[in-house]
Design a protein around this motif. Structure first.
Motif, PDB file in Angstrom:
ATOM      1  N   LEU A  63       0.840  -0.959  -0.166  1.00  0.00           N
ATOM      2  CA  LEU A  63       0.227   0.494   0.225  1.00  0.00           C
ATOM      3  C   LEU A  63       0.553   0.935  -0.133  1.00  0.00           C
ATOM      4  CD1 LEU A  63      -2.632  -1.026   2.571  1.00  0.00           C
ATOM      5  CD2 LEU A  63      -2.685  -0.839   0.454  1.00  0.00           C
ATOM      6  N   ASP A  66       2.616   1.441  -3.292  1.00  0.00           N
ATOM      7  CA  ASP A  66       1.318   2.479  -4.333  1.00  0.00           C
ATOM      8  C   ASP A  66       0.727   3.560  -4.045  1.00  0.00           C
ATOM      9  OD1 ASP A  66       0.721   0.058  -6.043  1.00  0.00           O
ATOM     10  OD2 ASP A  66      -0.275  -0.452  -4.758  1.00  0.00           O
ATOM     11  N   GLN A  67       0.845   3.871  -3.133  1.00  0.00           N
ATOM     12  CA  GLN A  67       0.531   5.075  -2.491  1.00  0.00           C
ATOM     13  C   GLN A  67       1.629   6.343  -3.140  1.00  0.00           C
ATOM     14  OE1 GLN A  67      -2.127   5.818  -1.079  1.00  0.00           O
ATOM     15  NE2 GLN A  67      -2.388   7.943  -1.170  1.00  0.00           N
ATOM     16  N   LEU A  70       1.336   6.746  -6.981  1.00  0.00           N
ATOM     17  CA  LEU A  70       0.114   7.553  -7.017  1.00  0.00           C
ATOM     18  C   LEU A  70       0.226   9.233  -6.761  1.00  0.00           C
ATOM     19  CD1 LEU A  70      -2.828   7.946  -7.611  1.00  0.00           C
ATOM     20  CD2 LEU A  70      -3.651   7.863  -5.597  1.00  0.00           C
ATOM     21  N   LEU A  71       1.288   9.386  -5.510  1.00  0.00           N
ATOM     22  CA  LEU A  71       1.872  10.749  -5.257  1.00  0.00           C
ATOM     23  C   LEU A  71       2.188  11.539  -6.530  1.00  0.00           C
ATOM     24  CD1 LEU A  71       1.721  10.430  -1.553  1.00  0.00           C
ATOM     25  CD2 LEU A  71       0.090  11.950  -2.187  1.00  0.00           C
ATOM     26  N   GLN A  79      -0.703  13.712   1.133  1.00  0.00           N
ATOM     27  CA  GLN A  79       0.324  12.495   2.134  1.00  0.00           C
ATOM     28  C   GLN A  79      -0.180  11.869   3.386  1.00  0.00           C
ATOM     29  OE1 GLN A  79       4.215  14.329   2.218  1.00  0.00           O
ATOM     30  NE2 GLN A  79       3.354  14.932  -0.242  1.00  0.00           N
ATOM     31  N   ASP A  81      -2.764   9.739   3.854  1.00  0.00           N
ATOM     32  CA  ASP A  81      -2.898   8.349   4.227  1.00  0.00           C
ATOM     33  C   ASP A  81      -0.882   7.657   4.105  1.00  0.00           C
ATOM     34  OD1 ASP A  81      -5.597   8.594   4.191  1.00  0.00           O
ATOM     35  OD2 ASP A  81      -5.634   8.625   2.093  1.00  0.00           O
ATOM     36  N   LEU A  82      -0.283   7.863   3.477  1.00  0.00           N
ATOM     37  CA  LEU A  82       0.733   7.731   3.132  1.00  0.00           C
ATOM     38  C   LEU A  82       1.855   7.808   4.301  1.00  0.00           C
ATOM     39  CD1 LEU A  82       3.527   6.609   1.493  1.00  0.00           C
ATOM     40  CD2 LEU A  82       3.697   9.211   0.700  1.00  0.00           C
TER      41      LEU A  82
END
Length: 610
Positions: A63, A66-67, A70-71, A79, A81-82
């Motif tokens: 995760l 992938d984060q 994406l960023l 950021q 969630d990261l």
């Protein structure tokens, strides 16, 4: 000696036999549980939690990647969630480390507790077995192998629990891999199975080698003891035995080294080959995953998850397969441990044992008694027919190997007659309680133990239940004339004897003998049995000891084994043994008149004093 177990042939252990050996594991679990129930339970629960950590860390890592991707594609994105995922991964890493440390700590503590528990259990069981079993080399090999299994068996439990832990982890990881490409699982198996079979084979060979070396290793330990011991140093020096002992040690140790190194080299070579196969399987799967990512079939996060899962799954499977070899190996070794507890004493206890008669009314009667050691064809004693009346002093005389000591061991039920029977007050000796019988016999053998303990403890072993009864200990010392020794020792009755420990004091042979005699006086025994009780005493000390002995045994029965006829003639009757049988019996005067073996030996000894 023991009932038959399904003992494997150590020279050829098959996979089926390894599986069969796993039946020993429930007994292992029971013993570890008895060592510490709560530590065992906590260790198992922690492992269950720990088993979920690998897949959790890998998935959170996926995760995060992938984060990040994406960023990277959408700069300026949120950021929150990261960093939340990073915090979760950090927490899981800390938790994993903490769980590992707690599991290792519990395993270490369990190992010590289990070793102590099983060592005590071996000692308790050994105490129930017969004396002649300890004199059998086959039995002693089993005892030695059982002792070896008291250390490190908790490692086997740890390995089994690790198998369960890894199996759960594999369930999660396989689910993730199978969802993407089930063929990766097949590739993994093809890469790992050869390594597992190789480890299984070499562990079998190692077990076979270790088991076959048991008698020689006992000899090696004995030679090592001979070459560096305070008890043997005197004769090693005076006889110039150092080179002989060292050469024997070198021969044995070189033989072990050659056998072990040969096996180790083969194992290392094949292990390298199988490791290369495993690496090829892993990188083939890794290539497949990279190709799928390049083709856009999976995300970069999935690449890291799949690669990490495959790597960990490969490691777990290889570890489990190899650990299975170790577990089955350990389970096979458990045969040695459990087999020892199946050895049962041949001396049986009556269902409703009788108390020892107090006082003895008729005495002991030997009716055609014979004894033969286990697996021996020669008789140690045969056709013994005589009585020991209440209050009678009986001396046993004969050359070395005539069966004198064996006879008194029969009286104490250290052995049971092979034929005939021994009666006490007209009742078979087997019908009396053994503990009661031995409590009423004060026995001191010629080869008594010189305990590396305090003087007080050395005397108290004659009646260990009275170890805190200092008045009784001092009275026994006075009766054996060991009280004078206590007075001159720096710490008196609290003085450590022997040189094994700091501040220990070594005694002369005569002083040790007085200490041993004191043990016989620790019990208010109705029968005293003394095997060469004054062999290490000078003439004056011998006279004093027997004057005291005559006073203290007034009204009691006594059996004296002695090569000194000055001692034997103090007895009411003298029994002359030859090759285990009764040759003559009578008083000193009667035997001299018979002009037989006793008269011959008496005159030969008397000439030495002229």
């Amino acid at each position: 000696m023991a009932k038959t177990r399904n003992v494997v042939n150590p020279q050829n252990i098959s996979f089926r036999q390894r599986l069969a050996a796993l039946k020993n594991l429930p007994e292992l679990f029971r013993l570890v549980w008895l060592s510490s129930p709560w530590k065992t339970s906590v260790s198992f629960l922690l492992r269950v939690v720990r088993s979920a950590m690998p897949v959790a860390l890998l998935y959170v890592g996926k995760l995060i990647v992938d984060q990040v991707v994406l960023l990277n594609r959408h700069p300026g994105g949120n950021q929150h969630d990261l960093w939340q995922l990073v915090a979760v991964e950090f927490g899981l890493a800390v938790l994993t480390d903490g769980l590992n440390r707690m599991i290792n700590l519990l395993d270490s503590l369990l190992g010590d507790l289990f070793s102590n528990y099983t060592s005590m259990r071996i000692m308790r069981h050994a105490a129930t077995l017969d004396l002649d079993q300890f004199e059998d080399s086959v039995f002693y090999d089993k005892l030695e192998r059982a002792r070896q299994q008291t250390v490190g068996r908790s490692v086997l439990l740890s390995q089994v629990m690790s198998q369960v832990q890894d199996f759960i982890s594999m369930g999660f990881l396989i689910t993730g891999l199978a969802a993407f490409n089930p063929w990766l699982i097949l590739l993994l198996l093809v890469a790992i199975i050869p390594a597992f079979l190789g480890e299984s084979y070499f562990n079998s060979q190692n077990y076979a080698l270790t088991r076959s070396q048991t008698p020689e290793r006992r000899e090696l330990d004995y030679v090592r003891y001979l070459g560096a011991s305070d008890e043997t140093a005197k004769e090693v020096k005076i006889f110039g035995l150092a080179d002989f002992i060292i050469n024997r040690f070198e021969t044995l140790s070189n033989r072990f080294y050659a056998d072990n190194s040969k096996l180790a080299v083969k194992r290392s070579a094949w292990g390298t080959f199988f490791s290369v196969l495993g690496s090829m399987g892993y990188y083939a799967a890794y290539g497949v995953i990279i190709y799928q990512t390049i083709e856009g079939k999976t995300t970069v996060g999935s690449l890291t998850f799949l690669a990490g899962s495959f790597r960990q799954l490969s490691s777990l499977m290889e570890g489990m397969l190899n650990r299975f070899t170790s577990v089955s190996q350990g389970a096979i070794y458990l045969n040695d441990f459990l087999e020892f507890f199946e050895i049962k004493p041949r001396i049986t206890v009556a269902a409703a044992p009788l108390p020892f008669p107090n006082p003895i009314k008729q005495g002991f009667t030997f009716e055609d008694v014979g004894f033969r050691y286990h697996n021996q064809t020669a008789w140690a004693n045969r056709h013994l027919n005589f009585t020991l009346a209440p209050g009678e002093k009986l001396a046993l005389v004969g050359e070395n190997g005539a069966g004198k000591t064996t006879l008194v061991k029969l009286m104490a039920r250290l052995y049971d007659p092979t034929e005939g029977r021994i009666l006490l007050d007209g009742v078979d000796l087997k019908l009396y309680a053994i503990e009661d019988l031995r409590l009423n016999l004060g026995v001191i053998f010629q080869d008594y133990i010189r305990y590396q303990m305090t003087l007080s403890q050395n005397i108290a072993v004659g009646n260990i239940s009275q170890i805190n009864n200092q008045a009784l200990i001092e009275r026994a010392a006075s009766q054996s004339l060991a009280d004078a020794l206590a007075e001159k020792l720096p710490q008196h009755y609290n003085q450590w004897l022997g040189r094994r420990f700091n501040d220990g004091v070594e005694l002369s042979g005569g002083e040790w003998q007085k200490v041993a005699l004191a043990r016989a006086y620790m019990k208010d025994a109705q029968v005293l049995i003394l095997d060469e009780p004054t062999a290490a005493l000078d003439a004056r000390a011998e006279y004093e000891v027997f004057q005291r002995f005559a006073e203290l045994t007034e009204g009691k029965s006594a059996v004296l084994i002695s090569h000194r006829f000055s001692t034997a003639r103090l007895a009411n009757r003298i029994l002359v043994l030859d090759k285990g049988t009764v040759l003559e019996i009578g008083t000193h005067a009667e035997l001299l008149l018979k002009n037989g073996r006793y008269a011959e030996l008496f005159r030969l000894q008397a000439q030495g004093y002229q």
